[in-house]
Design an enzyme around this catalytic site. Structure first.
Site, mmCIF file in Angstrom:
data_model
loop_
_atom_site.group_PDB
_atom_site.id
_atom_site.type_symbol
_atom_site.label_atom_id
_atom_site.label_comp_id
_atom_site.label_asym_id
_atom_site.label_seq_id
_atom_site.Cartn_x
_atom_site.Cartn_y
_atom_site.Cartn_z
ATOM 1 N N ASP A 48 39.353 39.099 54.195
ATOM 2 C CA ASP A 48 40.458 39.824 54.838
ATOM 3 C C ASP A 48 40.250 41.333 54.686
ATOM 4 O O ASP A 48 40.192 41.856 53.573
ATOM 5 C CB ASP A 48 41.779 39.429 54.152
ATOM 6 C CG ASP A 48 42.998 40.056 54.809
ATOM 7 O OD1 ASP A 48 43.538 39.444 55.742
ATOM 8 O OD2 ASP A 48 43.388 41.165 54.400
ATOM 9 N N TYR A 53 42.035 49.924 55.686
ATOM 10 C CA TYR A 53 41.328 49.906 54.395
ATOM 11 C C TYR A 53 40.054 50.764 54.431
ATOM 12 O O TYR A 53 39.433 51.005 53.414
ATOM 13 C CB TYR A 53 40.957 48.473 53.970
ATOM 14 C CG TYR A 53 42.120 47.500 53.884
ATOM 15 C CD1 TYR A 53 43.444 47.934 53.882
ATOM 16 C CD2 TYR A 53 41.897 46.126 53.804
ATOM 17 C CE1 TYR A 53 44.498 47.041 53.818
ATOM 18 C CE2 TYR A 53 42.953 45.223 53.733
ATOM 19 C CZ TYR A 53 44.248 45.688 53.753
ATOM 20 O OH TYR A 53 45.292 44.787 53.689
ATOM 21 N N LYS A 78 42.941 43.970 60.811
ATOM 22 C CA LYS A 78 44.326 44.287 61.225
ATOM 23 C C LYS A 78 44.379 45.673 61.829
ATOM 24 O O LYS A 78 43.582 46.545 61.480
ATOM 25 C CB LYS A 78 45.285 44.232 60.021
ATOM 26 C CG LYS A 78 45.043 43.104 59.070
ATOM 27 C CD LYS A 78 46.058 43.062 57.941
ATOM 28 C CE LYS A 78 45.548 42.189 56.808
ATOM 29 N NZ LYS A 78 44.631 42.862 55.887
ATOM 30 N N HIS A 111 49.246 44.981 61.863
ATOM 31 C CA HIS A 111 49.405 45.135 60.408
ATOM 32 C C HIS A 111 50.873 45.330 60.003
ATOM 33 O O HIS A 111 51.351 44.726 59.046
ATOM 34 C CB HIS A 111 48.573 46.332 59.942
ATOM 35 C CG HIS A 111 48.157 46.274 58.512
ATOM 36 N ND1 HIS A 111 46.972 46.816 58.066
ATOM 37 C CD2 HIS A 111 48.744 45.753 57.419
ATOM 38 C CE1 HIS A 111 46.876 46.621 56.765
ATOM 39 N NE2 HIS A 111 47.935 45.983 56.351
HETATM 40 N N1 LIG Z 1 49.111 42.744 55.287
HETATM 41 C C1 LIG Z 1 49.380 43.646 54.386
HETATM 42 O O1 LIG Z 1 50.205 44.559 54.576
HETATM 43 C C2 LIG Z 1 48.687 43.572 53.085
HETATM 44 C C3 LIG Z 1 49.136 44.343 51.999
HETATM 45 C C4 LIG Z 1 48.484 44.233 50.795
HETATM 46 C C5 LIG Z 1 47.405 43.362 50.682
HETATM 47 N N2 LIG Z 1 46.946 42.657 51.751
HETATM 48 C C6 LIG Z 1 45.761 41.769 51.676
HETATM 49 O O2 LIG Z 1 45.976 40.839 50.642
HETATM 50 C C7 LIG Z 1 44.927 40.968 49.695
HETATM 51 C C8 LIG Z 1 45.452 40.586 48.320
HETATM 52 O O3 LIG Z 1 46.431 41.531 47.867
HETATM 53 P P1 LIG Z 1 46.075 42.528 46.669
HETATM 54 O O4 LIG Z 1 44.840 43.300 46.949
HETATM 55 O O5 LIG Z 1 47.298 43.261 46.325
HETATM 56 O O6 LIG Z 1 45.599 41.455 45.583
HETATM 57 P P2 LIG Z 1 46.047 40.781 44.254
HETATM 58 O O7 LIG Z 1 45.020 39.743 44.102
HETATM 59 O O8 LIG Z 1 47.473 40.423 44.189
HETATM 60 O O9 LIG Z 1 45.870 41.939 43.187
HETATM 61 C C9 LIG Z 1 44.723 42.660 43.074
HETATM 62 C C10 LIG Z 1 44.807 43.495 41.800
HETATM 63 O O10 LIG Z 1 44.783 42.629 40.653
HETATM 64 C C11 LIG Z 1 43.614 42.862 39.886
HETATM 65 N N3 LIG Z 1 43.089 41.546 39.520
HETATM 66 C C12 LIG Z 1 42.436 40.670 40.311
HETATM 67 N N4 LIG Z 1 42.136 39.551 39.628
HETATM 68 C C13 LIG Z 1 42.633 39.718 38.378
HETATM 69 C C14 LIG Z 1 42.635 38.914 37.224
HETATM 70 N N5 LIG Z 1 42.087 37.706 37.220
HETATM 71 N N6 LIG Z 1 43.222 39.398 36.107
HETATM 72 C C15 LIG Z 1 43.796 40.615 36.110
HETATM 73 N N7 LIG Z 1 43.823 41.434 37.176
HETATM 74 C C16 LIG Z 1 43.244 40.980 38.319
HETATM 75 C C17 LIG Z 1 42.673 43.655 40.752
HETATM 76 O O11 LIG Z 1 41.923 44.566 40.007
HETATM 77 P P3 LIG Z 1 40.297 44.519 39.967
HETATM 78 O O12 LIG Z 1 39.809 44.679 41.348
HETATM 79 O O13 LIG Z 1 39.990 45.683 39.071
HETATM 80 O O14 LIG Z 1 39.948 43.193 39.337
HETATM 81 C C18 LIG Z 1 43.633 44.401 41.673
HETATM 82 O O15 LIG Z 1 44.076 45.582 41.062
HETATM 83 C C19 LIG Z 1 44.497 42.439 49.842
HETATM 84 O O16 LIG Z 1 43.305 42.753 49.202
HETATM 85 C C20 LIG Z 1 44.505 42.568 51.340
HETATM 86 O O17 LIG Z 1 43.344 41.988 51.888
HETATM 87 C C21 LIG Z 1 47.590 42.745 52.941
#
Ligand SMILES: NC(=O)c1ccc[n+]([C@@H]2O[C@H](COP(=O)([O-])OP(=O)(O)OC[C@H]3O[C@@H](n4cnc5c(N)ncnc54)[C@H](OP(=O)(O)O)[C@@H]3O)[C@@H](O)[C@H]2O)c1
Length: 283
Positions: A48, A53, A78, A111
Site C-alpha cells: 500500500d 507518501y 491513492k 485518499h
Molecule cells: N488511507 C489513509 O489515510 C492512511 C493513513 C495512515 C496509514 N495508511 C496506510 O496504512 C498503513 C499502516 O498504518 P501505519 O503506517 O500507521 O502502521 P502501523 O502498523 O499501525 O504503525 C506503524 C508504526 O508502528 C511501528 N511498528 C511497526 N511494527 C511494530 C512492532 N512490532 N512493535 C513496535 N512498533 C512497531 C513502526 O515503526 P518502525 O517502522 O520503526 O518499526 C511505525 O512507527 C500505512 O503505512 C499506510 O500504507 C493509510
C-alpha cells in the site's frame, strides 16, 4: 482462522490479500526499497502506497527487485489531495503508474473526501474525481477502485452519483476507533474495509493489565494482538515497519485466535487524547 495467503473477493471478483504492507512515512528511498523486498520475503503480497507518501518510485523499485511476479502482488496507490477533479486525477494516476513503473494498479483510492481550506464543493469534487477513476478502471489501468477516509455522508454522495460502485473503503481502525457507522454502511454496499494504523494504540496500552495478560496467554506481542484484532474484525489489515524483524513478526498472527471476551474488551477501549473519527475525513 485465516492465513497470510488468504484473500477477500471484491464485488468485481478481484481478490485482495487480507494482510498488507504499508509505506506511510517511509521517506528514505533505500528503506522503501528494502521494506517492500523484506515484506514480500516474509510472505506479504499486498503493498500500500500513496502519491502523498512520495515514495512510489522506490516502492516500485522494491516491487521490481522483490523476486515475485507482478501478477502475484496486489499494489494500491491513492490520490493526492491537491489532485482532485477529473483532469488532474486522471493525469496524476497515469503519473503514479509511471513512477511505480507498472502497467496497472490493483487498486486506486481517493485518499481523502474533503480537502481542507480549498473552498471547493466536496460533493461535486468527489463526483468528478470518481469519474476519472471509473474511466481508468474501464480502460484496465486500475483493476479495482475505491475510497479512503470516506464517512457516511461522503459514501452516500458516491452511491448516489456513481456509475461504478466503490469496492474498498480504507479507514482508520483500531481499538479506540471503531467507526461503526462507516463500517456498517460500507458493508451494506459490499465494500471491503481496510484498516490503517492498527498499531497506534500501543502507546496507550503499555500498562494495561488485561492486554498484557493477553500477550502472555497467547504468547504474542502487543503488536501481534492488535493486528490479530483487526483481522478478526475482517478488516484488510495494513501495517508498516522498516525493521525486518518487525515486518516478519507482524505477519506471524495466523496461528492463534483472540477469544470473544478478549475481543469485547479490546473493542471497549477508549483513549482520551485520540482525534475523533469525525476529524478523520478532512486533510
Ligand atoms: N488511507 C489513509 O489515510 C492512511 C493513513 C495512515 C496509514 N495508511 C496506510 O496504512 C498503513 C499502516 O498504518 P501505519 O503506517 O500507521 O502502521 P502501523 O502498523 O499501525 O504503525 C506503524 C508504526 O508502528 C511501528 N511498528 C511497526 N511494527 C511494530 C512492532 N512490532 N512493535 C513496535 N512498533 C512497531 C513502526 O515503526 P518502525 O517502522 O520503526 O518499526 C511505525 O512507527 C500505512 O503505512 C499506510 O500504507 C493509510
Amino acid at each position: 482462522m485465516y492465513s497470510l495467503e488468504d484473500t477477500f473477493t471484491l464485488i468485481n471478483g478481484v481478490k485482495i490479500p487480507i494482510f498488507g504492507y504499508g509505506t506511510w512515512q517511509v521517506t528514505d528511498p533505500q528503506e522503501a526499497v528494502d521494506g517492500v523486498k523484506q515484506a514480500v520475503k516474509a510472505g506479504y503480497r499486498h503493498i500500500d502506497t500513496a502519491q502523498m507518501y512520495r515514495n512510489e518510485e522506490h516502492v516500485g523499485e522494491g516491487i521490481k527487485q522483490c523476486g515475485v511476479a507482478r501478477e502475484e502482488l496486489f499494489v494500491t496507490s491513492k490520490l493526492n489531495n491537491n489532485c482532485h477533479g477529473y483532469d488532474e486525477a486522471r493525469r496524476t494516476i497515469l503519473e503514479s503508474l509511471e513512477k511505480l513503473d507498472l502497467d496497472y494498479l490493483d487498486l486506486f483510492l481517493i485518499h481523502w473526501p474533503v480537502v481542507k481550506n480549498t473552498g471547493s464543493d466536496w460533493k461535486q469534487d468527489n463526483i468528478d474525481t470518481w469519474r476519472a477513476l471509473e474511466d481508468l478502471y474501464d480502460e484496465g489501468k486500475l483493476k479495482a477502485i475505491g475510497l479512503s477516509n470516506f464517512a457516511v455522508p461522503h459514501l452516500t454522495n458516491i452511491f448516489e452519483n456513481s456509475r461504478i460502485k466503490p469496492m474498498v473503503n480504507q479507514i482508520r481502525l483500531h481499538p479506540g476507533v471503531l467507526q461503526e457507522d462507516t463500517v456498517e454502511l460500507s458493508r451494506q454496499h459490499e465494500i471491503i474495509i481496510e484498516g490503517w494504523s492498527p498499531l497506534s494504540p500501543m502507546k496507550y496500552l503499555k500498562d494495561d493489565e488485561k492486554v498484557n495478560a493477553m500477550s502472555e496467554k497467547y504468547g504474542k506481542s502487543m503488536a501481534q494482538i492488535l493486528l490479530r484484532w483487526s483481522i478478526q474484525h475482517d478488516f484488510v489489515t495494513l501495517t508498516k515497519s522498516v525493521h525486518e524483524e518487525r515486518i516478519q513478526s507482524n505477519a506471524d498472527i495466523f496461528d492463534f485466535e483472540i477469544s470473544e471476551d478478549d475481543m469485547t474488551y479490546l473493542d471497549s477501549l477508549t483513549f482520551d487524547d485520540l482525534d475523533k473519527p469525525d476529524d478523520f475525513t478532512e486533510r
